[in-house]
Design an enzyme around this catalytic site. Structure first.
Site, PDB file in Angstrom:
ATOM      1  CG  PHE A  86      -2.076   0.199  -6.615  1.00  0.00           C
ATOM      2  CD1 PHE A  86      -2.765   1.005  -7.721  1.00  0.00           C
ATOM      3  CD2 PHE A  86      -1.173  -0.574  -7.030  1.00  0.00           C
ATOM      4  CE1 PHE A  86      -2.112   0.879  -8.955  1.00  0.00           C
ATOM      5  CE2 PHE A  86      -0.798  -0.719  -8.336  1.00  0.00           C
ATOM      6  CZ  PHE A  86      -1.180   0.184  -9.315  1.00  0.00           C
ATOM      7  CD  GLU A 117       1.196  -1.659   0.948  1.00  0.00           C
ATOM      8  OE1 GLU A 117       0.031  -2.667   0.484  1.00  0.00           O
ATOM      9  OE2 GLU A 117       2.389  -2.303   0.658  1.00  0.00           O
ATOM     10  CB  SER A 121       0.700  -8.565  -9.048  1.00  0.00           C
ATOM     11  OG  SER A 121       1.336  -8.963  -7.591  1.00  0.00           O
ATOM     12  CB  CYS A 179      -7.597  -6.734 -13.434  1.00  0.00           C
ATOM     13  SG  CYS A 179      -9.329  -6.643 -12.895  1.00  0.00           S
TER      14      CYS A 179
HETATM   15  P1  NAD Z   1       0.209  -6.459  -5.430  1.00  0.00           P
HETATM   16  O1  NAD Z   1       0.279  -8.000  -5.559  1.00  0.00           O
HETATM   17  O2  NAD Z   1       1.520  -5.714  -5.312  1.00  0.00           O
HETATM   18  O3  NAD Z   1      -0.561  -6.193  -4.019  1.00  0.00           O
HETATM   19  C1  NAD Z   1      -1.746  -6.595  -3.825  1.00  0.00           C
HETATM   20  C2  NAD Z   1      -2.014  -6.780  -2.138  1.00  0.00           C
HETATM   21  O4  NAD Z   1      -0.977  -7.773  -1.677  1.00  0.00           O
HETATM   22  C3  NAD Z   1      -1.572  -5.522  -1.240  1.00  0.00           C
HETATM   23  O5  NAD Z   1      -2.640  -5.583  -0.261  1.00  0.00           O
HETATM   24  C4  NAD Z   1      -0.191  -5.625  -0.834  1.00  0.00           C
HETATM   25  O6  NAD Z   1      -0.039  -5.169   0.473  1.00  0.00           O
HETATM   26  C5  NAD Z   1      -0.164  -7.084  -0.723  1.00  0.00           C
HETATM   27  N1  NAD Z   1       1.294  -7.679  -0.978  1.00  0.00           N
HETATM   28  C6  NAD Z   1       2.166  -6.983  -1.784  1.00  0.00           C
HETATM   29  N2  NAD Z   1       3.372  -7.653  -1.724  1.00  0.00           N
HETATM   30  C7  NAD Z   1       3.379  -8.612  -0.771  1.00  0.00           C
HETATM   31  C8  NAD Z   1       4.318  -9.642  -0.315  1.00  0.00           C
HETATM   32  N3  NAD Z   1       5.595  -9.780  -0.916  1.00  0.00           N
HETATM   33  N4  NAD Z   1       3.629 -10.639   0.424  1.00  0.00           N
HETATM   34  C9  NAD Z   1       2.276 -10.521   0.939  1.00  0.00           C
HETATM   35  N5  NAD Z   1       1.591  -9.473   0.629  1.00  0.00           N
HETATM   36  C10 NAD Z   1       1.938  -8.684  -0.448  1.00  0.00           C
HETATM   37  O7  NAD Z   1      -0.773  -5.735  -6.475  1.00  0.00           O
HETATM   38  P2  NAD Z   1      -0.914  -4.177  -6.711  1.00  0.00           P
HETATM   39  O8  NAD Z   1       0.238  -3.386  -7.386  1.00  0.00           O
HETATM   40  O9  NAD Z   1      -1.573  -3.676  -5.236  1.00  0.00           O
HETATM   41  O10 NAD Z   1      -2.233  -4.159  -7.618  1.00  0.00           O
HETATM   42  C11 NAD Z   1      -2.003  -4.141  -9.103  1.00  0.00           C
HETATM   43  C12 NAD Z   1      -2.185  -5.752  -9.449  1.00  0.00           C
HETATM   44  O11 NAD Z   1      -3.496  -6.382  -9.063  1.00  0.00           O
HETATM   45  C13 NAD Z   1      -2.345  -5.974 -11.191  1.00  0.00           C
HETATM   46  O12 NAD Z   1      -1.552  -7.013 -11.393  1.00  0.00           O
HETATM   47  C14 NAD Z   1      -3.757  -6.198 -11.419  1.00  0.00           C
HETATM   48  O13 NAD Z   1      -3.868  -7.014 -12.568  1.00  0.00           O
HETATM   49  C15 NAD Z   1      -4.147  -6.641 -10.261  1.00  0.00           C
HETATM   50  N6  NAD Z   1      -5.555  -6.810 -10.125  1.00  0.00           N
HETATM   51  C16 NAD Z   1      -6.162  -8.116 -10.374  1.00  0.00           C
HETATM   52  C17 NAD Z   1      -7.552  -8.085 -10.364  1.00  0.00           C
HETATM   53  C18 NAD Z   1      -8.339  -9.375 -10.803  1.00  0.00           C
HETATM   54  O14 NAD Z   1      -9.558  -9.386 -10.502  1.00  0.00           O
HETATM   55  N7  NAD Z   1      -7.885 -10.369 -11.225  1.00  0.00           N
HETATM   56  C19 NAD Z   1      -8.266  -6.768 -10.169  1.00  0.00           C
HETATM   57  C20 NAD Z   1      -7.665  -5.829  -9.667  1.00  0.00           C
HETATM   58  C21 NAD Z   1      -6.249  -5.833  -9.657  1.00  0.00           C
END
Ligand code: NAD
Length: 497
Positions: free
Chosen positions: A149, A176, A226, A281
């Site tokens: 997000f 989403e 994450s 991040c």
């Molecule tokens: P998230 O992991 O909750 O979601 C990321 C994606 O995974 C979304 O599209 C979501 O729909 C999907 N998802 C969520 N739960 C799922 C599940 N149980 N099974 C399958 N798919 C699932 O992350 P977020 O809260 O949207 O974003 C924040 C996180 O992203 C932070 O931890 C941040 O550090 C990380 N991030 C990392 C980088 C990087 O380059 N390393 C860059 C941006 C963000």
């Protein structure tokens, strides 16, 4: 209420029977739209459509693919204001911050317009008598991207411009929580001349992600989010024989040496810890001061500067940063601040008390600073992803480096110093993917590659730049001769000489 569907085969696709998810404006804490959460059938339809588009797209010459991307870049620039409002309204970040992130995405598109150069193979003449050898980089097929997000424009653009420039087709599954901007990106790409199906966008949750991970057609998965989900995506995707790059969470340290310029370092710390409400991040979430005096000086200046920050909605030009993205995350960040207090860290600035007049239901947290944070505390070990900075003190540079290297996450880290020796030592010895020397958020430019180490990246390839091209292509090596004499069959392994 407005409903956001999917973008498949060059047009909006809606499934009336689909489950719906809420989209909030986090500054007011109110639902402003609904998003369709794609069923397995919808995602499979998008994948099949992209597989069909691959037949022609993979045969389109790289220069023609690049020309379409150049038009896409122009459209992104033209639509910058609208895209930024979409990002800010659904994510919460300020307009200048949203524009900055879109600009970083545009730079990847610019990089991808030079794909003809990146796809050039190697050629060796006369590897044997009258035998030459050359390499080709060929597309994989249908690739998919799953994004978080916090950067609804930039992170999708780390992926699909490079993937499609290499001749693949792409199914994007954005977060989403803020899907309007990614949907607009897909629409603009088609407007730029991309054939339908080359870039499809399906909105959804776990069901959509699992369909992509289990599909036999999808060849490669790019994920950013994450760490627990990155690990799940990596293992499930590779188990299904896919190439996977899965970027996870972060806990980025800034080591502050006694010789660092206090004013410059504090400014860098403020921007990188609290910008975008810490939902980056590459945010600095741990400041490691070498020496008690350094801690004292930084602390005094930091508290003074942090108290001047304007926290508010994106509609207020004076806002330095906005609310957290959603209520669950807001509660989680408040919970971490409670935990830090209970663990015995010294709370110097408490963002829990922050309230914005007229926006009482918004997910705002003010700048929060803990001092005397210890390595065994939960607030140190885990990613908080909010405007919460942990300050620590070590006696030596070596102790500070050990902290960085012992942490399980390894996305980015910075050192602030006037010493070339320390800077070189840190760059060479930190177990971290992206290093800043007197640069707080060392995000690589588009023609380098972005990615962390340790549990911040599962897989072998970083995103965009040369690593992106490697990820989205298969290497083929051809050995060629045109000599017409027939020397007869050879039964030993041939030695070309
Ligand atoms: P998230 O992991 O909750 O979601 C990321 C994606 O995974 C979304 O599209 C979501 O729909 C999907 N998802 C969520 N739960 C799922 C599940 N149980 N099974 C399958 N798919 C699932 O992350 P977020 O809260 O949207 O974003 C924040 C996180 O992203 C932070 O931890 C941040 O550090 C990380 N991030 C990392 C980088 C990087 O380059 N390393 C860059 C941006 C963000």
């Amino acid at each position: 209420m407005k409903k956001i569907s999917h973008f498949i085969d060059g047009k909006i696709y809606s499934d009336d029977k689909s489950r719906l998810g809420p989209i909030f404006n986090p500054a007011i804490g109110e639902e402003i739209a609904k998003v369709e959460l794609a069923s397995k059938t919808t995602v499979e339809m998008a994948i099949e459509n992209s597989a069909k588009a691959f037949q022609k797209w993979s045969k389109t010459t790289p220069i023609n693919r690049a020309r379409i991307l150049a038009k896409f870049k122009d459209l992104l620039i033209k639509n910058m204001d609208d895209l930024a409002v979409m990002v800010s309204e659904q994510h919460g970040k300020t307009i200048p911050d949203a524009k900055g992130s879109i600009q970083r995405g545009i730079e990847v598109v610019e990089y991808a317009t030079g794909i003809t150069d990146s796809l050039k193979g190697d050629h060796s003449a006369n590897v044997g008598t009258n035998v030459d050898s050359h390499t080709l980089r060929q597309p994989l097929g249908v690739c998919a991207g799953i994004t978080p997000f916090n950067f609804p424009a930039m992170v999708p653009m780390w992926m699909f411009p490079v993937a499609i420039a290499c001749g693949n087709t792409f199914v994007l599954k954005p977060s989403e929580k803020d899907p309007s901007c990614p949907m607009k990106l897909a629409e603009l790409a088609i407007q730029a001349g991309l054939p339908p199906g080359v870039l499809n966008c399906v909105n959804g949750d776990k069901e959509a992600v699992d369909t992509l991970l289990e599909s036999k057609t999808v060849q490669a998965i790019s994920f950013v989010g994450s760490t627990p989900i990155a690990e799940y995506v990596y293992h499930t995707g590779t188990k299904n024989n896919k190439r996977v790059q899965a970027l996870g969470g972060a806990k980025n340290h800034m080591i502050i040496m006694p010789d660092a310029d206090i004013d410059k370092t504090t400014d860098a710390l403020i921007g990188s810890a609290f910008g975008s409400a810490g939902e980056r991040c590459m945010a600095i979430s741990v400041a490691v001061c070498v020496g008690k005096k350094t801690n004292e000086k930084i602390k005094t200046k930091l508290l003074k500067e942090a108290s001047k920050l304007n926290v508010g909605p994106y509609t207020d030009e004076k806002s330095d940063f906005g609310p957290l993205n959603n209520q669950a995350h807001f509660k989680k960040v408040l919970g971490y601040i409670d935990t830090g207090e209970k663990e015995g860290a010294k709370l110097l600035a408490d963002g829990r008390k922050f309230k914005k007049q007229g926006y009482e239901n918004g997910y705002f947290v003010g700048p929060t600073i803990f001092n005397d944070v210890k390595p065994d505390m939960k607030i140190y070990k885990e990613e908080i992803f909010g405007p919460v900075l942990s300050m620590m003190t070590t006696e030596t540079y070596e102790d500070a480096l050990k902290l960085v290297n012992d942490h399980e996450l390894g996305n980015g880290a910075a050192v602030f110093t006037k010493s070339g020796n320390i800077a070189k030592h840190f760059t060479e010895n930190a177990k971290i993917g992206m290093i800043g020397v007197n640069v707080p958020i060392p995000v690589p430019v588009a023609y380098h590659s972005f990615g962390g180490w340790k549990r911040s990246l599962f897989g072998d390839h970083s995103m965009h730049g040369p690593e992106g091209v490697r990820f989205y292509t298969k290497l083929k090596t051809a050995t060629v001769t045109w000599v017409e004499d027939n020397a007869g069959p050879e039964f030993t392994i041939p030695v070309l000489s």
